[in-house]
Design an enzyme around this catalytic site. Structure first.
Site, mmCIF file in Angstrom:
data_model
loop_
_atom_site.group_PDB
_atom_site.id
_atom_site.type_symbol
_atom_site.label_atom_id
_atom_site.label_comp_id
_atom_site.label_asym_id
_atom_site.label_seq_id
_atom_site.Cartn_x
_atom_site.Cartn_y
_atom_site.Cartn_z
ATOM 1 N N ASP A 1 -4.460 10.704 -6.014
ATOM 2 C CA ASP A 1 -4.818 9.156 -6.040
ATOM 3 C C ASP A 1 -5.579 8.781 -5.166
ATOM 4 O O ASP A 1 -6.522 8.960 -4.968
ATOM 5 C CB ASP A 1 -3.434 8.254 -5.403
ATOM 6 C CG ASP A 1 -2.872 7.448 -5.312
ATOM 7 O OD1 ASP A 1 -3.242 6.421 -6.251
ATOM 8 O OD2 ASP A 1 -2.918 6.883 -4.240
ATOM 9 N N LEU A 2 -5.848 7.704 -5.888
ATOM 10 C CA LEU A 2 -6.583 6.904 -4.689
ATOM 11 C C LEU A 2 -7.300 5.889 -4.076
ATOM 12 O O LEU A 2 -7.422 6.796 -2.813
ATOM 13 C CB LEU A 2 -7.743 6.045 -6.824
ATOM 14 C CG LEU A 2 -9.191 5.403 -5.531
ATOM 15 C CD1 LEU A 2 -10.187 6.083 -5.888
ATOM 16 C CD2 LEU A 2 -9.512 4.421 -7.322
ATOM 17 N N ASP A 3 -6.232 4.731 -4.349
ATOM 18 C CA ASP A 3 -6.141 4.065 -3.349
ATOM 19 C C ASP A 3 -5.264 4.509 -2.100
ATOM 20 O O ASP A 3 -3.823 5.057 -2.744
ATOM 21 C CB ASP A 3 -5.359 2.172 -3.907
ATOM 22 C CG ASP A 3 -6.478 2.220 -4.605
ATOM 23 O OD1 ASP A 3 -7.283 1.311 -4.387
ATOM 24 O OD2 ASP A 3 -5.411 1.322 -5.753
ATOM 25 N N LYS B 1 2.029 -0.818 -3.053
ATOM 26 C CA LYS B 1 1.091 1.178 -3.316
ATOM 27 C C LYS B 1 1.884 1.379 -4.101
ATOM 28 O O LYS B 1 2.931 1.377 -4.251
ATOM 29 C CB LYS B 1 1.749 1.398 -1.599
ATOM 30 C CG LYS B 1 0.747 0.400 -0.999
ATOM 31 C CD LYS B 1 0.883 1.707 0.696
ATOM 32 C CE LYS B 1 -0.233 1.138 2.003
ATOM 33 N NZ LYS B 1 -0.210 1.994 3.145
ATOM 34 N N ARG C 1 -0.910 -3.599 -11.332
ATOM 35 C CA ARG C 1 -1.522 -4.715 -11.139
ATOM 36 C C ARG C 1 -0.543 -5.965 -11.481
ATOM 37 O O ARG C 1 -0.153 -6.970 -10.585
ATOM 38 C CB ARG C 1 -3.037 -5.731 -11.459
ATOM 39 C CG ARG C 1 -3.658 -6.785 -11.190
ATOM 40 C CD ARG C 1 -4.580 -7.225 -11.659
ATOM 41 N NE ARG C 1 -5.804 -5.579 -12.105
ATOM 42 C CZ ARG C 1 -6.366 -5.861 -12.532
ATOM 43 N NH1 ARG C 1 -6.976 -6.969 -13.929
ATOM 44 N NH2 ARG C 1 -6.863 -4.607 -12.597
ATOM 45 N N SER D 1 -4.568 7.571 -10.764
ATOM 46 C CA SER D 1 -4.728 6.524 -10.454
ATOM 47 C C SER D 1 -4.528 5.046 -11.823
ATOM 48 O O SER D 1 -4.301 4.807 -12.353
ATOM 49 C CB SER D 1 -6.081 6.555 -9.480
ATOM 50 O OG SER D 1 -5.722 4.577 -8.886
ATOM 51 N N ALA D 2 -3.424 4.410 -10.638
ATOM 52 C CA ALA D 2 -3.129 3.087 -11.408
ATOM 53 C C ALA D 2 -3.932 2.295 -11.770
ATOM 54 O O ALA D 2 -3.963 1.111 -12.944
ATOM 55 C CB ALA D 2 -1.214 2.303 -10.632
ATOM 56 N N SER D 3 -5.782 1.847 -11.176
ATOM 57 C CA SER D 3 -6.093 0.905 -10.845
ATOM 58 C C SER D 3 -7.076 0.807 -12.447
ATOM 59 O O SER D 3 -7.571 2.224 -12.968
ATOM 60 C CB SER D 3 -6.959 0.968 -9.568
ATOM 61 O OG SER D 3 -7.686 0.396 -9.222
ATOM 62 N N LYS E 1 3.417 4.695 -12.456
ATOM 63 C CA LYS E 1 4.174 5.637 -11.085
ATOM 64 C C LYS E 1 5.638 4.234 -10.778
ATOM 65 O O LYS E 1 5.110 3.622 -10.671
ATOM 66 C CB LYS E 1 2.961 6.065 -9.919
ATOM 67 C CG LYS E 1 1.915 6.233 -10.258
ATOM 68 C CD LYS E 1 1.174 6.808 -8.948
ATOM 69 C CE LYS E 1 -0.482 6.995 -9.473
ATOM 70 N NZ LYS E 1 -1.196 6.911 -8.373
ATOM 71 N N ASP F 1 -0.220 9.075 -1.518
ATOM 72 C CA ASP F 1 -0.154 7.812 -0.176
ATOM 73 C C ASP F 1 1.535 7.802 -0.670
ATOM 74 O O ASP F 1 1.621 6.716 0.710
ATOM 75 C CB ASP F 1 -1.177 7.091 0.100
ATOM 76 C CG ASP F 1 -1.202 6.100 -0.524
ATOM 77 O OD1 ASP F 1 -1.093 6.089 -1.904
ATOM 78 O OD2 ASP F 1 -1.405 5.233 0.119
HETATM 79 C C1 BG6 Z 1 -2.847 1.011 -7.504
HETATM 80 C C2 BG6 Z 1 -2.776 0.448 -5.980
HETATM 81 O O1 BG6 Z 1 -3.511 2.171 -7.192
HETATM 82 O O2 BG6 Z 1 -3.505 0.512 -8.215
HETATM 83 C C3 BG6 Z 1 -1.754 -0.692 -6.389
HETATM 84 O O3 BG6 Z 1 -2.083 1.536 -4.897
HETATM 85 C C4 BG6 Z 1 -3.019 -1.479 -7.900
HETATM 86 O O4 BG6 Z 1 -1.978 -1.658 -4.798
HETATM 87 C C5 BG6 Z 1 -2.786 -0.666 -8.954
HETATM 88 O O5 BG6 Z 1 -1.901 -3.207 -7.883
HETATM 89 C C6 BG6 Z 1 -3.806 -1.426 -9.596
HETATM 90 O O6 BG6 Z 1 -4.704 -1.796 -8.791
HETATM 91 P P1 BG6 Z 1 -5.891 -2.895 -9.517
HETATM 92 O O7 BG6 Z 1 -7.593 -2.093 -9.169
HETATM 93 O O8 BG6 Z 1 -5.798 -2.373 -10.977
HETATM 94 O O9 BG6 Z 1 -5.906 -4.384 -9.629
HETATM 95 MG MG MG Z 2 -2.348 5.054 -2.828
#
Ligand code: BG6
Ligand code: MG
Length: 223
Positions: free
Chosen positions: A7-9, A43, A47, A112-114, A143, A168
């Site tokens: 995972d990243l964040d 977490k 988004r 990662s979801a980001s 997730k 995390d």
């Molecule tokens: C996850 C974070 O890794 O990414 C979340 O834990 C966040 O808090 C999600 O909302 C999406 O991130 P982003 O950068 O695409 O807005």
């Molecule tokens: Mg995380």
């Protein structure tokens, strides 16, 4: 263990604080309080799902179009923080851990979801250490759905059972287990009790002959 999926964040970098600050600014503008405890619920969550949780906390109702505008605004604020990130923001022990994995022939993917994942990896100068990136740009189900980790394994050409996840967030631990993978929790052992093992951070872990070792008690994990 032939592959590790991170995972990243909150695992590689502490961007959870920047997500919090950006969402807090949105809450401030709507005129409601958004605490760090509330932020725990966001977490690992995508988004748009994060926005829904935030708005439910404030009792704010918006149309789908308005929601997209608010999400874009949050991301602009968030980008303002992450575009200032530097390599010294990689969390303690991560760099050595990633390099040791590479030296021992273990493949590395992000999970990662980001949608900002590649920007962050680039900003902190570690994108070259990853063999694959599964993130919010090539995966759609958030997730605890296992999609992001299954994608990570697929991009590494490994079967899920050969991969270990580092997470995390509780939603991430559930996602790893649903993908058929072991999961190392990074953080608090009570919050992350569903993980197969929990450590405070990567300074507590090493790799010995391709296996994970807990430094303080010398335990070798049979993953
Ligand atoms: C996850 C974070 O890794 O990414 C979340 O834990 C966040 O808090 C999600 O909302 C999406 O991130 P982003 O950068 O695409 O807005
Ligand atoms: Mg995380």
């Amino acid at each position: 263990m032939k592959g590790c999926i991170f995972d990243l964040d909150g695992v590689i970098v502490d961007t959870a604080k920047y997500h919090y600050l950006a969402w807090k600014k949105i809450a401030d503008e709507f005129g409601f309080v958004f605490t760090e405890k509330d932020n725990e619920r966001l977490k690992g969550v995508s988004r748009m799902a994060s926005l829904d949780i935030l708005l439910s906390i404030g009792g704010v109702h918006l149309s789908e179009g308005e929601k997209l505008q608010v999400a874009d605004k949050k991301n602009e604020i968030y980008l303002g923080y992450i575009l200032k990130m530097t390599p010294d923001e990689v969390l303690p022990g991560v760099l050595t851990f990633l390099k040791t994995l590479r030296d021992q022939g273990i493949k590395i993917s992000l999970g990662s979801a980001s949608k900002n994942a590649k920007t962050i990896l680039h900003q902190v100068g570690i994108e070259n250490l990853f063999d694959a990136v599964a993130d919010g740009t090539n995966v759609s189900k958030a997730k605890p759905d296992p999609e992001v980790f299954l994608k990570g394994a697929e991009l590494l050409n490994l079967s899920p059972a050969d991969c270990v996840v580092f997470e995390d967030a509780r939603a991430g631990i559930e996602a790893a287990h649903r993908a058929g993978m072991k999961c190392v929790g990074i953080g608090d052992s009570v919050t992350l009790r569903e993980a197969d093992i929990v450590v405070g951070g990567f300074l507590d872990l090493s790799i010995e002959k391709g296996k994970l070792k807990i430094i303080n008690n010398g335990e070798i994990l049979n993953f």
